[in-house]
Design an enzyme around this catalytic site. Structure first.
Site, PDB file in Angstrom:
ATOM      1  N   LYS A 205       0.885  -1.088  -0.062  1.00 21.36           N
ATOM      2  CA  LYS A 205       0.000  -0.013   0.035  1.00 21.36           C
ATOM      3  C   LYS A 205       0.931   1.281   0.044  1.00 21.36           C
ATOM      4  O   LYS A 205       0.772   2.049  -0.761  1.00 21.36           O
ATOM      5  CB  LYS A 205      -0.987  -0.113   1.398  1.00 21.36           C
ATOM      6  N   GLU A 211      10.346  -4.622   4.704  1.00 20.67           N
ATOM      7  CA  GLU A 211      10.632  -6.125   4.487  1.00 20.67           C
ATOM      8  C   GLU A 211      10.099  -6.077   2.730  1.00 20.67           C
ATOM      9  O   GLU A 211      11.103  -6.850   2.302  1.00 20.67           O
ATOM     10  CB  GLU A 211       9.498  -6.782   5.231  1.00 20.67           C
ATOM     11  N   GLY A 265      -4.717  -1.917   4.887  1.00 18.39           N
ATOM     12  CA  GLY A 265      -4.041  -3.042   4.276  1.00 18.39           C
ATOM     13  C   GLY A 265      -4.895  -4.392   4.679  1.00 18.39           C
ATOM     14  O   GLY A 265      -4.876  -5.207   3.780  1.00 18.39           O
ATOM     15  N   ARG A 266      -5.257  -4.571   5.974  1.00 15.36           N
ATOM     16  CA  ARG A 266      -5.897  -6.025   6.122  1.00 15.36           C
ATOM     17  C   ARG A 266      -7.298  -6.052   5.484  1.00 15.36           C
ATOM     18  O   ARG A 266      -8.000  -7.250   5.836  1.00 15.36           O
ATOM     19  CB  ARG A 266      -5.970  -6.148   7.818  1.00 15.36           C
ATOM     20  N   GLU A 351      -4.791  -6.906  14.744  1.00 15.91           N
ATOM     21  CA  GLU A 351      -4.435  -5.646  14.499  1.00 15.91           C
ATOM     22  C   GLU A 351      -5.426  -4.561  14.651  1.00 15.91           C
ATOM     23  O   GLU A 351      -5.346  -3.398  14.862  1.00 15.91           O
ATOM     24  CB  GLU A 351      -3.686  -5.746  12.966  1.00 15.91           C
ATOM     25  N   HIS A 382      -4.074 -33.303  16.889  1.00 13.95           N
ATOM     26  CA  HIS A 382      -3.105 -34.192  17.349  1.00 13.95           C
ATOM     27  C   HIS A 382      -1.850 -33.371  17.939  1.00 13.95           C
ATOM     28  O   HIS A 382      -0.763 -33.722  18.141  1.00 13.95           O
ATOM     29  CB  HIS A 382      -2.581 -35.292  16.274  1.00 13.95           C
ATOM     30  N   LYS A 510       9.137  -0.858  14.626  1.00 13.60           N
ATOM     31  CA  LYS A 510       9.810  -0.611  13.245  1.00 13.60           C
ATOM     32  C   LYS A 510      11.004   0.601  13.411  1.00 13.60           C
ATOM     33  O   LYS A 510      11.965   0.404  13.045  1.00 13.60           O
ATOM     34  CB  LYS A 510       8.751  -0.095  12.497  1.00 13.60           C
TER      35      LYS A 510
HETATM   36  O1  F6P Z   1       2.945  -2.801   9.656  1.00 16.34           O
HETATM   37  C1  F6P Z   1       1.778  -3.211   9.651  1.00 16.34           C
HETATM   38  C2  F6P Z   1       1.315  -2.768   8.314  1.00 16.34           C
HETATM   39  O2  F6P Z   1       0.850  -1.490   8.247  1.00 16.34           O
HETATM   40  C3  F6P Z   1      -0.151  -3.324   7.898  1.00 16.34           C
HETATM   41  O3  F6P Z   1      -1.109  -2.843   8.400  1.00 16.34           O
HETATM   42  C4  F6P Z   1      -0.126  -3.680   6.594  1.00 16.34           C
HETATM   43  O4  F6P Z   1      -0.722  -4.560   6.017  1.00 16.34           O
HETATM   44  C5  F6P Z   1       1.361  -4.015   6.295  1.00 16.34           C
HETATM   45  O5  F6P Z   1       2.167  -3.394   7.246  1.00 16.34           O
HETATM   46  C6  F6P Z   1       1.894  -3.805   4.672  1.00 16.34           C
HETATM   47  O6  F6P Z   1       1.825  -2.478   4.543  1.00 16.34           O
HETATM   48  P1  F6P Z   1       2.059  -2.143   3.123  1.00 16.34           P
HETATM   49  O7  F6P Z   1       1.006  -2.791   2.239  1.00 16.34           O
HETATM   50  O8  F6P Z   1       2.152  -0.584   3.197  1.00 16.34           O
HETATM   51  O9  F6P Z   1       3.717  -2.430   2.546  1.00 16.34           O
END
Ligand code: F6P
Length: 545
Positions: A205, A211, A265-266, A351, A382, A510
């Protein structure tokens, strides 16, 4: 305000007292119509909530709470595009992404349906072209492998849905998801791939998530090493609200799919974030997935609370968390295709509702979101079900199961269903001491042996669960199921009077990671704030080869 909510939630106390004086087993014996009284269905999903420690009076009290907290009014505010995500000053319009009606939905006075439909059309076109081979790689070959690089909502949604709809994916397409900054993730993925037939989708987003950008750069270098710089534009697509950053990365305009800041995002699987899913299952199936969610939205927006699946599911969650003080919720799909559904719901729920201050910034005086975990049945049986049955905590469970499987292996599916139904019954009814003694005596054991063994074989029972039963896990049903949980989260958030749509809690880690990175890179920088972090750094450098 926080005080008022506390009082509202405390109105459950007398009901808890009454319920604790009885048991579900007793309530089932006393009321043969208990299943009919405490089950309801919508969008092809049956919700059986009769195996909860509830009675009619408790449910009425919960519906009163929903009314007192103005769930309907707040739901309408969300649909009207009001900036209900107050800390980010954003509307929350994921429902619009799957809406197929005539209402003119707006955010800040701007019509949003034309924009949504425009991006959907682009997804349709692009996914078809990739599937048919109309769009080919730099070497003129058909793409065989799609690698989605994203994290959180830009990973968990498409990953979960891709797994869930595996029966709809043609075997000549492989979908891969890389999320972790751990180099092992991208390395292990790339080592099996042929760069000439690999398409990368960078899903973020913000397009700044560390990452994702680290993985994206590694993927780009891997591709350049194999095919040269010119290949990048053919092998990379992006999904983001940050078009400029996508351009800077080297992704051409025609391969950048946009979405908007009013999609959390979620909650973004319904947006262009669903692109890998559309490629995998085909656009018609993707549309069916959206329509399943739209149907659940319609139900959520129009059904009275007493018949409203998401409202009931949320109220049961509130009852378990705030009435009965159960702090967890296990999501147990008896559906291998839903193996990532618990992880998906973990982000969706934790979240969203893992907050300690209310909408006005005051510390809440009550518990909020529960810990969500889970695993596909029967695997969990199990592993951790021992604790569900005989541990000291009661873990509320949501069982999910389809009446029909996609595979023609009836002997498997019958056993799967039998296990699912058996688990909720075992949790609810348990086995008391006299039943255990009787059983052991019948098996020919001596009194002495019975005395030793019996206490270990007692199941207290009275352990609570919901069961969601649906015809088959097709795209439409999956869409409805996800939307059901989205609305459960929303209703619970309204009752808790918290903002379910921000996620400030992920920020501190972060920030600190950025500060600690130079200390990990170079020993001379190792000056942390506390002896533990410093000690770990020191030890790390001793171990580092
Ligand atoms: O760090 C949490 C978050 O902001 C989530 O809410 C989101 O889904 C994820 O990181 C990834 O964010 P982006 O789509 O901006 O890379």
């Amino acid at each position: 305000m926080a005080f008022e909510r506390k009082t509202i939630l405390e109105s459950l106390h007398p009901h808890v007292k009454r319920i604790r004086a009885t048991s579900m087993r007793k309530m089932f014996e006393e009321n043969p119509a208990r299943f009919a009284d405490f089950s309801t269905s919508a969008c092809g999903i049956l919700l059986d909530y009769s195996k909860n420690q509830i009675d009619k009076k408790a449910m009425d009290a919960l519906f009163d709470i929903a009314r007192a907290c103005e769930v309907e009014k707040n739901r309408n505010k969300m649909w009207a595009g009001e900036a209900i995500n107050i800390t980010e000053n954003r509307a929350v319009m994921h429902m619009a992404l799957r809406y197929d009606g005539d209402e003119n939905l707006q955010v800040n006075g701007e019509e949003i349906m034309p924009k949504i439909r425009h991006e959907l059309n682009r997804i349709e076109q692009y996914s078809n072209q990739i599937r048919t081979g109309e769009i080919v790689s730099s070497s003129g070959e058909k793409f065989t492998d799609i690698v989605n690089i994203g994290i959180g909502g830009s990973d968990l949604g498409p990953l979960m849905v891709t797994k869930a709809l595996e029966p709809y994916i043609s075997p000549d397409l492989q979908l891969h998801y890389v999320s972790n900054v751990d180099g092992a993730h991208i390395h292990d993925c790339l080592k099996r791939l042929n760069p000439k037939t690999t398409l990368f989708i960078i899903a973020s987003k913000t397009f700044v998530t560390d990452e994702t950008m680290t993985n994206a750069k590694t993927a780009k270098n891997w591709l350049i090493t194999a095919l040269g710089k010119d290949a990048v534009s053919k092998h990379f697509a992006a999904i983001s609200t940050n078009i400029e950053a996508c351009n800077e990365f080297g992704i051409t305009k025609s391969k950048i799919f946009g979405f908007w800041d009013w999609v959390g995002g979620r909650y973004s699987i319904w947006s262009t974030i669903g692109l890998p899913v559309a490629i995998a299952i085909g656009f018609n199936n993707f549309k069916a997935f959206l329509s399943g969610a739209a149907q659940m939205d319609e139900h959520f927006r129009t059904a009275p609370p007493e018949k409203n699946l998401p409202v009931i599911l949320a109220l049961i969650a509130i009852w378990n968390r705030n009435g009965l003080n159960f702090s967890t919720n296990a999501i147990l799909p008896y559906d291998q295709h839903l193996s990532r559904f618990p992880a998906y719901l973990q982000q969706l729920d934790m979240e969203s509702n893992g907050k300690s201050v209310d909408i006005s910034g005051y510390r809440v005086g009550y518990d909020t979101g529960a810990v969500i975990f889970g695993e596909a049945g029967t695997n969990g049986q199990h592993a951790f079900y021992q604790l569900l049955h005989q541990g000291t905590d009661i873990i509320p469970v949501d069982f999910l199961v389809a009446a029909n499987s996609h595979e023609n292996l009836p002997q498997h599916h019958e056993k799967l269903l039998a296990n699912c139904f058996a688990q909720s019954e075992a949790l609810m009814s348990g086995k008391n001491l006299s039943e255990v003694i009787e059983e052991l005596a019948l098996s020919g054991m001596s009194n002495e042996e019975i005395k030793t063994l019996a206490p270990h074989k007692v199941f207290e029972g009275n352990r609570v669960s919901n069961t969601l039963l649906y015809k088959k896990l097709d795209p439409k049903t999956l869409g409805s199921l996800i939307a059901l949980y989205e609305h459960r989260v929303f209703v619970a958030g309204i009752i808790y009077n918290i903002n379910s749509f921000d996620q400030w809690g992920v920020e501190l880690g972060k920030q600190l990671a950025k500060k600690i990175l130079p200390m990990v890179k170079e020993e001379k920088h190792k000056k942390g704030k506390n002896s533990s972090t410093n000690g770990l750094l020191e030890y790390f450098f001793r171990l580092k080869s």
